[in-house]
Design an enzyme around this catalytic site. Sequence first.
Site, PDB file in Angstrom:
ATOM      1  N   LYS A 127       0.320 -10.542 -14.582  1.00 19.95           N
ATOM      2  CA  LYS A 127      -0.857 -10.018 -15.374  1.00 19.95           C
ATOM      3  C   LYS A 127      -1.137  -8.639 -15.369  1.00 19.95           C
ATOM      4  O   LYS A 127      -1.197  -7.965 -16.343  1.00 19.95           O
ATOM      5  CB  LYS A 127      -2.167 -10.745 -14.833  1.00 19.95           C
ATOM      6  CG  LYS A 127      -2.268 -12.324 -15.247  1.00 19.95           C
ATOM      7  CD  LYS A 127      -3.521 -13.230 -14.745  1.00 19.95           C
ATOM      8  CE  LYS A 127      -3.159 -13.065 -13.005  1.00 19.95           C
ATOM      9  NZ  LYS A 127      -2.228 -14.212 -12.724  1.00 19.95           N
ATOM     10  N   THR A 150       0.458  -0.314  -6.045  1.00 20.60           N
ATOM     11  CA  THR A 150      -1.053  -0.875  -6.021  1.00 20.60           C
ATOM     12  C   THR A 150      -1.210  -2.342  -5.676  1.00 20.60           C
ATOM     13  O   THR A 150      -2.121  -3.044  -5.886  1.00 20.60           O
ATOM     14  CB  THR A 150      -1.823  -0.721  -7.301  1.00 20.60           C
ATOM     15  OG1 THR A 150      -0.867  -1.481  -8.366  1.00 20.60           O
ATOM     16  CG2 THR A 150      -1.811   0.833  -7.619  1.00 20.60           C
ATOM     17  N   ARG A 160       0.712  -4.534  -2.476  1.00 21.56           N
ATOM     18  CA  ARG A 160       0.446  -4.952  -1.244  1.00 21.56           C
ATOM     19  C   ARG A 160       1.187  -4.029  -0.509  1.00 21.56           C
ATOM     20  O   ARG A 160       2.594  -3.687  -0.624  1.00 21.56           O
ATOM     21  CB  ARG A 160       0.574  -6.187  -0.891  1.00 21.56           C
ATOM     22  CG  ARG A 160      -0.365  -7.391  -1.387  1.00 21.56           C
ATOM     23  CD  ARG A 160      -1.663  -7.400  -0.452  1.00 21.56           C
ATOM     24  NE  ARG A 160      -2.661  -8.179  -0.908  1.00 21.56           N
ATOM     25  CZ  ARG A 160      -3.490  -7.874  -2.158  1.00 21.56           C
ATOM     26  NH1 ARG A 160      -3.690  -6.854  -2.586  1.00 21.56           N
ATOM     27  NH2 ARG A 160      -4.404  -8.768  -2.346  1.00 21.56           N
ATOM     28  N   ASP A 168      -2.259   2.691  -3.201  1.00 22.21           N
ATOM     29  CA  ASP A 168      -3.602   2.015  -2.919  1.00 22.21           C
ATOM     30  C   ASP A 168      -3.542   1.209  -1.689  1.00 22.21           C
ATOM     31  O   ASP A 168      -4.724   0.544  -1.199  1.00 22.21           O
ATOM     32  CB  ASP A 168      -3.932   1.507  -4.309  1.00 22.21           C
ATOM     33  CG  ASP A 168      -5.442   1.129  -4.163  1.00 22.21           C
ATOM     34  OD1 ASP A 168      -6.316   1.870  -3.784  1.00 22.21           O
ATOM     35  OD2 ASP A 168      -5.797  -0.174  -4.299  1.00 22.21           O
ATOM     36  N   GLU A 225      -3.003  -1.419   6.724  1.00 21.08           N
ATOM     37  CA  GLU A 225      -4.371  -0.870   6.025  1.00 21.08           C
ATOM     38  C   GLU A 225      -5.278  -1.480   6.959  1.00 21.08           C
ATOM     39  O   GLU A 225      -6.748  -0.880   7.103  1.00 21.08           O
ATOM     40  CB  GLU A 225      -4.444  -1.114   4.672  1.00 21.08           C
ATOM     41  CG  GLU A 225      -4.505  -2.517   4.330  1.00 21.08           C
ATOM     42  CD  GLU A 225      -4.647  -2.539   2.832  1.00 21.08           C
ATOM     43  OE1 GLU A 225      -3.738  -2.166   2.073  1.00 21.08           O
ATOM     44  OE2 GLU A 225      -5.319  -3.321   2.453  1.00 21.08           O
ATOM     45  N   HIS A 258      -7.479   1.182  -1.034  1.00 23.63           N
ATOM     46  CA  HIS A 258      -7.288  -0.293  -1.563  1.00 23.63           C
ATOM     47  C   HIS A 258      -8.797  -0.515  -2.729  1.00 23.63           C
ATOM     48  O   HIS A 258      -9.645  -1.276  -2.670  1.00 23.63           O
ATOM     49  CB  HIS A 258      -7.414  -1.212  -0.336  1.00 23.63           C
ATOM     50  CG  HIS A 258      -6.881  -2.758  -0.988  1.00 23.63           C
ATOM     51  ND1 HIS A 258      -6.041  -3.402  -0.103  1.00 23.63           N
ATOM     52  CD2 HIS A 258      -6.895  -3.427  -2.300  1.00 23.63           C
ATOM     53  CE1 HIS A 258      -5.598  -4.348  -0.906  1.00 23.63           C
ATOM     54  NE2 HIS A 258      -6.308  -4.502  -2.016  1.00 23.63           N
TER      55      HIS A 258
HETATM   56  P1  NAI Z   1       0.931 -12.301 -11.197  1.00 26.44           P
HETATM   57  O1  NAI Z   1       0.881 -13.571 -10.309  1.00 26.44           O
HETATM   58  O2  NAI Z   1      -0.078 -12.502 -12.429  1.00 26.44           O
HETATM   59  O3  NAI Z   1       2.128 -11.629 -11.127  1.00 26.44           O
HETATM   60  C1  NAI Z   1       2.955 -11.456 -10.492  1.00 26.44           C
HETATM   61  C2  NAI Z   1       4.426 -11.265 -10.542  1.00 26.44           C
HETATM   62  O4  NAI Z   1       5.191 -10.861  -9.877  1.00 26.44           O
HETATM   63  C3  NAI Z   1       5.057 -12.569 -11.250  1.00 26.44           C
HETATM   64  O5  NAI Z   1       5.452 -12.440 -12.796  1.00 26.44           O
HETATM   65  C4  NAI Z   1       6.108 -13.083 -10.495  1.00 26.44           C
HETATM   66  O6  NAI Z   1       7.105 -13.688 -11.164  1.00 26.44           O
HETATM   67  C5  NAI Z   1       6.612 -11.421 -10.228  1.00 26.44           C
HETATM   68  N1  NAI Z   1       7.198 -11.734  -8.843  1.00 26.44           N
HETATM   69  C6  NAI Z   1       7.312 -12.700  -7.890  1.00 26.44           C
HETATM   70  N2  NAI Z   1       8.528 -12.232  -7.111  1.00 26.44           N
HETATM   71  C7  NAI Z   1       8.971 -10.915  -7.509  1.00 26.44           C
HETATM   72  C8  NAI Z   1      10.113 -10.351  -7.052  1.00 26.44           C
HETATM   73  N3  NAI Z   1      10.776 -10.771  -6.036  1.00 26.44           N
HETATM   74  N4  NAI Z   1      10.398  -9.205  -7.595  1.00 26.44           N
HETATM   75  C9  NAI Z   1       9.853  -8.780  -8.901  1.00 26.44           C
HETATM   76  N5  NAI Z   1       8.765  -9.452  -9.290  1.00 26.44           N
HETATM   77  C10 NAI Z   1       8.247 -10.759  -8.604  1.00 26.44           C
HETATM   78  O7  NAI Z   1      -0.468 -11.226 -10.371  1.00 26.44           O
HETATM   79  P2  NAI Z   1      -1.197 -10.075 -10.832  1.00 26.44           P
HETATM   80  O8  NAI Z   1      -2.449 -10.526 -10.971  1.00 26.44           O
HETATM   81  O9  NAI Z   1      -0.378  -9.528 -11.849  1.00 26.44           O
HETATM   82  O10 NAI Z   1      -1.096  -9.229  -9.390  1.00 26.44           O
HETATM   83  C11 NAI Z   1      -0.104  -8.767  -8.765  1.00 26.44           C
HETATM   84  C12 NAI Z   1      -0.233  -8.024  -7.480  1.00 26.44           C
HETATM   85  O11 NAI Z   1      -1.230  -7.262  -7.323  1.00 26.44           O
HETATM   86  C13 NAI Z   1      -1.197  -9.323  -6.497  1.00 26.44           C
HETATM   87  O12 NAI Z   1      -0.226 -10.015  -5.949  1.00 26.44           O
HETATM   88  C14 NAI Z   1      -1.801  -8.331  -5.668  1.00 26.44           C
HETATM   89  O13 NAI Z   1      -0.951  -8.062  -4.349  1.00 26.44           O
HETATM   90  C15 NAI Z   1      -2.078  -7.217  -6.212  1.00 26.44           C
HETATM   91  N6  NAI Z   1      -3.270  -6.695  -6.470  1.00 26.44           N
HETATM   92  C16 NAI Z   1      -3.870  -5.623  -5.997  1.00 26.44           C
HETATM   93  C17 NAI Z   1      -4.861  -5.108  -6.173  1.00 26.44           C
HETATM   94  C18 NAI Z   1      -5.634  -3.842  -5.602  1.00 26.44           C
HETATM   95  O14 NAI Z   1      -6.896  -3.515  -5.390  1.00 26.44           O
HETATM   96  N7  NAI Z   1      -4.924  -2.851  -5.076  1.00 26.44           N
HETATM   97  C19 NAI Z   1      -6.196  -6.161  -6.842  1.00 26.44           C
HETATM   98  C20 NAI Z   1      -5.577  -7.185  -7.228  1.00 26.44           C
HETATM   99  C21 NAI Z   1      -4.138  -7.601  -7.372  1.00 26.44           C
END
Ligand code: NAI
Length: 335
Positions: A160, A238, A240, A264, A269, A301
């Site tokens: 997403k 941004t 983890r 971020d 952290e 964060h």
């Molecule tokens: P999502 O689940 O929609 O997308 C994650 C994508 O990563 C998926 O398409 C998945 O296939 C892919 N993926 C899985 N293993 C992988 C690998 N080895 N190499 C490359 N891609 C891989 O998650 P979304 O909503 O896009 O969020 C992504 C991350 O952002 C979350 O897991 C979270 O850790 C982080 N996040 C950080 C925030 C912040 O405030 N800094 C807030 C919200 C999310």
Amino acid sequence: MNATEQKPSIAFYSTKPYDIEAFNANNTAGFNINYLDAHLTPKTVKLAEGHQAVCAFVNDTLDEKVLTALKALGVQTIVMRCAGFNNVDVPKAAELGMRVLRVPAYSPYAVAEHALALIMTLNRKTYKAFNRVRDGNFLLDGLVGFDVHGKTVGVIGTGKIGEIFASIMKGMGCTVLAYDPYPNDAVKAMGATYVSLDDLLAQSDMVSLHCPLMPATYHMINDASVAKMKKGSMLINTSRGGLIETQAVIDGLKTGQIGALGLDVYEEEGDLFFEDLSCDVIHDDVFSRLLTFPNVLITGHQAFLTQEALHNIARTTIANLEDAFASRTSVNEVK
Ligand code: NAI
């Protein structure tokens, strides 16, 4: 006992003022929310006594020990007011018969736009310009940036957030390279090209991480991957902190292999972020070293922190609690 007192009560850990504002405005179900300053740890788990659910955030501890203690106190439900759940021992929760729900999407725009903010701030050095101009120093030396238009950006993880980030960068006239074990058709349709991780690292002027932290992605940016990056490229995280082996990027910054770093999130952290430590000595020497580089920008964060995201997080968390207390299934359940 009046009707309000009979509502389930929630131990809400790691509370900040913006949480109280958002949850009070969206608590349409009238849950008794007990806002606690404390992080959830083995020491603070006792505070959950008398509550039926726990609401936790990114740096709370929900390991085997904490979950077992919560269960013994009668807590049945964990609601994470975030998307990531790497800090929850999900198999243990299942074994204990506890439900874990999260907010899978609340504003992917918030995080994708923050990634862009890190890129543009590092690139055009507005963090330096802000201080210089306030100090009456109007010299431009050291502020040279680059046109983002025409550059190549690598997006690791095109779910997403990665999808929206890719479309933002496309809009800025970049060539977008993507790496994800599960390619996203919408990202292909916008003209991005899926390549191997090695090719993405070698060709990108900017690399942005948008994949989750899990065993397969832990330290995916390490000495070997830094060596594969295009010399002088920019790295943005941004997602983890554990995706990056911090010492490897420090070494990369020292040699110039990494030209700029925007974070971020940071692996350790949990001991730092979300607190005012401005009068304390920071004991994390690795973090302190990062702060010495002029081309490193760290935010604590805050990528998620927009009004829209806070509203959506509160609304979905309240709905998750309603589903849990009504024993309804939920698409937001973590399994
Ligand atoms: P999502 O689940 O929609 O997308 C994650 C994508 O990563 C998926 O398409 C998945 O296939 C892919 N993926 C899985 N293993 C992988 C690998 N080895 N190499 C490359 N891609 C891989 O998650 P979304 O909503 O896009 O969020 C992504 C991350 O952002 C979350 O897991 C979270 O850790 C982080 N996040 C950080 C925030 C912040 O405030 N800094 C807030 C919200 C999310």
